[in-house]
Design an enzyme around this catalytic site. Structure first.
Site, PDB file in Angstrom:
ATOM      1  N   GLY A  42      29.467 -30.587  27.846  1.00  0.00           N
ATOM      2  CA  GLY A  42      28.552 -30.403  28.969  1.00  0.00           C
ATOM      3  C   GLY A  42      28.201 -28.938  29.065  1.00  0.00           C
ATOM      4  N   GLU A  43      28.158 -28.419  30.261  1.00  0.00           N
ATOM      5  CA  GLU A  43      27.839 -27.008  30.500  1.00  0.00           C
ATOM      6  C   GLU A  43      29.108 -26.295  30.964  1.00  0.00           C
ATOM      7  OE1 GLU A  43      25.024 -25.498  29.824  1.00  0.00           O
ATOM      8  OE2 GLU A  43      23.997 -27.336  29.219  1.00  0.00           O
ATOM      9  N   SER A  44      29.691 -25.477  30.099  1.00  0.00           N
ATOM     10  CA  SER A  44      30.971 -24.844  30.417  1.00  0.00           C
ATOM     11  C   SER A  44      30.890 -23.924  31.633  1.00  0.00           C
ATOM     12  CB  SER A  44      31.502 -24.070  29.206  1.00  0.00           C
ATOM     13  OG  SER A  44      30.600 -23.046  28.837  1.00  0.00           O
ATOM     14  N   CYS A  74      33.600 -29.450  22.798  1.00  0.00           N
ATOM     15  CA  CYS A  74      32.440 -28.583  22.999  1.00  0.00           C
ATOM     16  C   CYS A  74      32.634 -27.653  24.206  1.00  0.00           C
ATOM     17  CB  CYS A  74      31.173 -29.428  23.092  1.00  0.00           C
ATOM     18  SG  CYS A  74      29.662 -28.495  22.764  1.00  0.00           S
ATOM     19  N   ARG A 101      29.713 -19.080  21.523  1.00  0.00           N
ATOM     20  CA  ARG A 101      28.934 -20.100  22.229  1.00  0.00           C
ATOM     21  C   ARG A 101      27.602 -20.353  21.553  1.00  0.00           C
ATOM     22  NH1 ARG A 101      30.050 -20.093  28.272  1.00  0.00           N
ATOM     23  NH2 ARG A 101      27.944 -20.846  28.419  1.00  0.00           N
ATOM     24  N   HIS A 166      31.492 -33.590  19.105  1.00  0.00           N
ATOM     25  CA  HIS A 166      31.660 -34.644  20.106  1.00  0.00           C
ATOM     26  C   HIS A 166      32.162 -35.941  19.473  1.00  0.00           C
ATOM     27  CE1 HIS A 166      29.563 -32.640  23.495  1.00  0.00           C
ATOM     28  NE2 HIS A 166      28.943 -32.006  22.520  1.00  0.00           N
ATOM     29  N   GLU A 168      33.412 -38.382  20.903  1.00  0.00           N
ATOM     30  CA  GLU A 168      33.110 -39.493  21.812  1.00  0.00           C
ATOM     31  C   GLU A 168      31.724 -40.094  21.571  1.00  0.00           C
ATOM     32  OE1 GLU A 168      31.342 -35.961  23.958  1.00  0.00           O
ATOM     33  OE2 GLU A 168      32.992 -36.324  22.579  1.00  0.00           O
TER      34      GLU A 168
END
Length: 184
Positions: A42-44, A74, A101, A166, A168
């Protein structure tokens, strides 16, 4: 952790393995008994801000340092990193890694490949979306699990497993099985 990002997909993978899963959205959720934690992509930056605002950052950090098994993908890898580009980070900071990043560029730089992961048989599918990678100069406690094109994309330190990709988003359950084997 279900604050933001691809947590549903991790829930589905772990459920396929027979694990009982619950979502952590606040401190009360966190206080439930647990055997492990998934930090999703997602957005860290958003995730770190929410962890601080909700009072979850320190309790989660303490649990990880205390040995709670973690699978981080991620953005989760970024949250665990102690450094970014050689500078100290302000996240969970429980892995002795330096992260780069968005190392593969923007969304258009996303890609899918296969690679070997130490301890797993055969090729593992790897989906990268605006992915980071782990820089060199790791502590001796960090075990490199996978590299793609000379970049470190999966690591393990103690009971923490972190990937730049990812797992998942693919059908392969092996990384989730590896994580689940540490839980309980």
């Amino acid at each position: 952790m279900a604050l933001q990002g691809a947590f549903i997909e991790h829930e589905q993978m772990l459920s396929r393995l027979g694990a009982e899963v619950f979502e952590v959205r606040n401190l009360r959720d966190w206080q439930q008994p647990k055997d492990g934690l998934v930090l999703p992509g997602g957005e860290s930056t958003v995730q770190a801000r929410l962890l601080r605002e909700l009072g979850l950052l320190e309790p989660i950090r303490e649990a990880i340092v205390g040995g709670l098994p973690v699978l981080a993908t991620c953005a989760g890898l970024i949250l665990l990193a102690k450094q970014e580009g050689g500078q100290p980070r302000s996240g969970l900071c429980t892995m002795d890694i330096d992260v780069v990043r968005n190392a593969y560029g923007r969304q258009l730089g996303s890609f899918h490949t296969q690679g070997l992961v130490k301890g797993l048989e055969g090729q593992v599918p790897m989906t990268f979306i605006r992915a980071p990678y782990v820089g060199r100069g790791l502590s001796k406690e960090v075990d490199v699990l996978a590299e793609v094109d000379g970049h470190i994309v999966a690591v393990r330190q103690g009971r923490q497993i972190a990937t730049a990709f990812h797992p998942e988003l693919d059908d392969d359950l092996r990384l989730h099985q590896l994580f689940a084997s540490q839980c309980g």
